[in-house]
Design an enzyme around this catalytic site. Structure first.
Site, PDB file in Angstrom:
ATOM      1  N   GLY A 132      -1.049   1.786   9.698  1.00 36.79           N
ATOM      2  CA  GLY A 132      -0.438   1.627  11.016  1.00 36.79           C
ATOM      3  C   GLY A 132      -1.386   1.251  12.149  1.00 36.79           C
ATOM      4  O   GLY A 132      -1.003   1.323  13.319  1.00 36.79           O
ATOM      5  N   GLY A 165      -9.088   4.397   6.789  1.00 38.39           N
ATOM      6  CA  GLY A 165      -8.773   5.810   6.955  1.00 38.39           C
ATOM      7  C   GLY A 165      -7.319   6.076   7.285  1.00 38.39           C
ATOM      8  O   GLY A 165      -6.800   7.151   6.972  1.00 38.39           O
ATOM      9  N   PHE A 166      -6.645   5.087   7.881  1.00 41.63           N
ATOM     10  CA  PHE A 166      -5.248   5.306   8.281  1.00 41.63           C
ATOM     11  C   PHE A 166      -4.439   4.026   8.189  1.00 41.63           C
ATOM     12  O   PHE A 166      -4.973   2.926   8.402  1.00 41.63           O
ATOM     13  CB  PHE A 166      -5.195   5.827   9.724  1.00 41.63           C
ATOM     14  CG  PHE A 166      -5.932   7.125   9.906  1.00 41.63           C
ATOM     15  CD1 PHE A 166      -7.273   7.131  10.254  1.00 41.63           C
ATOM     16  CD2 PHE A 166      -5.294   8.332   9.674  1.00 41.63           C
ATOM     17  CE1 PHE A 166      -7.979   8.312  10.391  1.00 41.63           C
ATOM     18  CE2 PHE A 166      -5.982   9.539   9.800  1.00 41.63           C
ATOM     19  CZ  PHE A 166      -7.326   9.534  10.157  1.00 41.63           C
ATOM     20  N   MET A 216     -12.091   4.806  -1.074  1.00 35.48           N
ATOM     21  CA  MET A 216     -12.755   5.138   0.207  1.00 35.48           C
ATOM     22  C   MET A 216     -13.324   6.545   0.058  1.00 35.48           C
ATOM     23  O   MET A 216     -12.863   7.493   0.704  1.00 35.48           O
ATOM     24  CB  MET A 216     -11.742   5.043   1.349  1.00 35.48           C
ATOM     25  CG  MET A 216     -11.303   3.630   1.666  1.00 35.48           C
ATOM     26  SD  MET A 216      -9.783   3.570   2.630  1.00 35.48           S
ATOM     27  CE  MET A 216      -8.580   3.644   1.309  1.00 35.48           C
ATOM     28  N   MET A 259     -11.868  -5.615   5.068  1.00 40.65           N
ATOM     29  CA  MET A 259     -11.066  -4.680   5.848  1.00 40.65           C
ATOM     30  C   MET A 259     -10.787  -5.288   7.224  1.00 40.65           C
ATOM     31  O   MET A 259     -11.717  -5.688   7.933  1.00 40.65           O
ATOM     32  CB  MET A 259     -11.778  -3.334   6.003  1.00 40.65           C
ATOM     33  CG  MET A 259     -11.879  -2.540   4.718  1.00 40.65           C
ATOM     34  SD  MET A 259     -10.267  -2.202   3.957  1.00 40.65           S
ATOM     35  CE  MET A 259      -9.416  -1.339   5.277  1.00 40.65           C
ATOM     36  N   HIS A 264      -8.281   1.285  -4.285  1.00 43.06           N
ATOM     37  CA  HIS A 264      -9.253   1.125  -3.191  1.00 43.06           C
ATOM     38  C   HIS A 264      -9.923   2.483  -2.958  1.00 43.06           C
ATOM     39  O   HIS A 264      -9.304   3.391  -2.406  1.00 43.06           O
ATOM     40  CB  HIS A 264      -8.504   0.641  -1.945  1.00 43.06           C
ATOM     41  CG  HIS A 264      -9.341   0.491  -0.712  1.00 43.06           C
ATOM     42  ND1 HIS A 264      -8.796   0.283   0.536  1.00 43.06           N
ATOM     43  CD2 HIS A 264     -10.688   0.551  -0.522  1.00 43.06           C
ATOM     44  CE1 HIS A 264      -9.778   0.215   1.432  1.00 43.06           C
ATOM     45  NE2 HIS A 264     -10.915   0.373   0.815  1.00 43.06           N
ATOM     46  N   SER A 291       0.857  -1.189   0.000  1.00 41.83           N
ATOM     47  CA  SER A 291       0.000   0.000   0.000  1.00 41.83           C
ATOM     48  C   SER A 291       0.889   1.233   0.000  1.00 41.83           C
ATOM     49  O   SER A 291       1.576   1.505   0.993  1.00 41.83           O
ATOM     50  CB  SER A 291      -0.895   0.012   1.232  1.00 41.83           C
ATOM     51  OG  SER A 291      -1.451   1.305   1.411  1.00 41.83           O
ATOM     52  N   GLY A 314      -5.065  -3.993   6.248  1.00 38.10           N
ATOM     53  CA  GLY A 314      -5.038  -3.300   7.525  1.00 38.10           C
ATOM     54  C   GLY A 314      -4.331  -4.118   8.589  1.00 38.10           C
ATOM     55  O   GLY A 314      -4.790  -5.186   8.991  1.00 38.10           O
ATOM     56  N   GLY A 315      -3.135  -3.648   9.014  1.00 38.76           N
ATOM     57  CA  GLY A 315      -2.397  -4.349  10.067  1.00 38.76           C
ATOM     58  C   GLY A 315      -1.823  -5.683   9.627  1.00 38.76           C
ATOM     59  O   GLY A 315      -1.624  -6.583  10.453  1.00 38.76           O
ATOM     60  N   HIS A 322      -1.166  -1.312  -4.225  1.00 38.55           N
ATOM     61  CA  HIS A 322      -2.458  -0.943  -3.660  1.00 38.55           C
ATOM     62  C   HIS A 322      -2.489   0.566  -3.448  1.00 38.55           C
ATOM     63  O   HIS A 322      -1.599   1.109  -2.788  1.00 38.55           O
ATOM     64  CB  HIS A 322      -2.660  -1.681  -2.336  1.00 38.55           C
ATOM     65  CG  HIS A 322      -3.987  -1.478  -1.677  1.00 38.55           C
ATOM     66  ND1 HIS A 322      -5.116  -2.208  -2.021  1.00 38.55           N
ATOM     67  CD2 HIS A 322      -4.374  -0.639  -0.684  1.00 38.55           C
ATOM     68  CE1 HIS A 322      -6.127  -1.821  -1.257  1.00 38.55           C
ATOM     69  NE2 HIS A 322      -5.706  -0.872  -0.440  1.00 38.55           N
TER      70      HIS A 322
HETATM   71  C1  DX5 Z   1      -6.489   1.861   5.373  1.00 33.50           C
HETATM   72  C2  DX5 Z   1      -6.030   1.413   4.003  1.00 33.50           C
HETATM   73  C3  DX5 Z   1      -4.903   0.412   4.053  1.00 33.50           C
HETATM   74  C4  DX5 Z   1      -3.656   0.888   4.785  1.00 33.50           C
HETATM   75  C5  DX5 Z   1      -2.825  -0.319   5.177  1.00 33.50           C
HETATM   76  O1  DX5 Z   1      -7.697   2.515   5.255  1.00 33.50           O
HETATM   77  O2  DX5 Z   1      -7.107   0.879   3.263  1.00 33.50           O
HETATM   78  O3  DX5 Z   1      -4.573   0.006   2.730  1.00 33.50           O
HETATM   79  O4  DX5 Z   1      -2.933   1.754   4.005  1.00 33.50           O
HETATM   80  O5  DX5 Z   1      -1.745   0.099   5.940  1.00 33.50           O
HETATM   81  P1  DX5 Z   1      -1.107  -0.817   7.084  1.00 33.50           P
HETATM   82  O6  DX5 Z   1      -0.577  -2.052   6.379  1.00 33.50           O
HETATM   83  O7  DX5 Z   1      -0.015   0.051   7.627  1.00 33.50           O
HETATM   84  O8  DX5 Z   1      -2.170  -1.150   8.072  1.00 33.50           O
HETATM   85 ZN    ZN Z   2      -6.583  -0.048   1.300  1.00 29.62          ZN
END
Ligand code: DX5
Ligand code: ZN
Length: 219
Positions: free
Chosen positions: A148, A145-146, A69, A140, A67, A9, A179-180, A34
């Protein structure tokens, strides 16, 4: 067992040196890239838009996994298709303000890969009616949204249901988690049926991208 694909990502990449980071992660063995599009409305963050997707397109031949959002993905769809997206994933939640079947059909009609995604709080049944119309289901594993954030293991129940559906319907559906994702949560996700791993922090914060990608695959 479908081949495991790794999709870094770029939200976690070094934006001040994006070209170099894209080439570095491609040489390290990434399968897809991504791209997280955030509009500050559907999610509480703003990332980037079609212009950056087009810029990334010029730097790599890797498939671009976009993706969305955003609110009104149907309205902005032509711009992401124009920018060179290979797969476009939209959210099923009503907050994204679009008619899901129409948007999926428009992505399909453009010859682009069709993806659908659901937030952690959204039940699996919300996407079940659309499984026949998509190539990729993105589950998800954090609230979007973020980068980390911490992985939510309770989402594995949805991955298992998706795998059951895939096994009962010809085995083609891609099951993506986002995510994570790190070496440990990737192993858990693969065991439950996922075959595409999105990872930002665990790749772009690693000293050795190639080792990070091998670890995600469990090699
Ligand atoms: C969050 C994104 C993810 C994110 C993954 O809303 O859709 O793609 O960037 O980042 P990490 O792998 O750091 O959780
Ligand atoms: Zn994503």
């Amino acid at each position: 067992m479908p081949h495991i694909l790794v999709a870094p990502s770029i939200l976690a990449a070094d934006f001040s040196n994006l070209e170099a980071d894209i080439h570095r992660v491609e040489e390290a063995g990434a399968d897809w890239l991504h791209l997280d599009i955030m509009d500050g409305h559907f999610v509480d963050n703003i990332s980037f838009g079609p212009a950056l997707v087009a810029a990334v397109r010029k730097q790599t031949k890797l498939p671009l996994d976009v993706h969305l959002m955003i609110e009104r993905p149907d309205h902005f769809l032509p711009r992401f298709l124009e920018a060179g997206a290979n797969s476009i994933t939209v959210h099923v939640e009503s907050e994204s303000r679009h008619e899901v079947p129409k948007t999926l059909a428009a992505i399909r009609a453009a010859g682009c890969g069709v993806g659908l995604t659901l937030n952690p709080a959204t039940p699996f049944d919300a996407i079940a009616p659309f499984l026949d119309a998509i190539d990729l289901l993105l589950i998800m594993t954090v609230h979007p949204g973020f980068g980390g954030q911490a992985f939510r293991p309770e989402m594995m129940e949805k991955v298992r249901r998706a795998k059951e559906w895939r096994d009962a319907h010809g085995g083609k559906l891609n099951i993506e988690v986002d995510g994570g994702i790190n070496a440990e949560t990737a192993r858990l996700s693969i065991e439950n049926g996922a075959n595409i791993l999105v990872a930002g922090t665990s790749i772009f914060r690693a000293p050795d991208y190639a080792k990070a990608i091998r670890d995600l695959r469990g090699e």
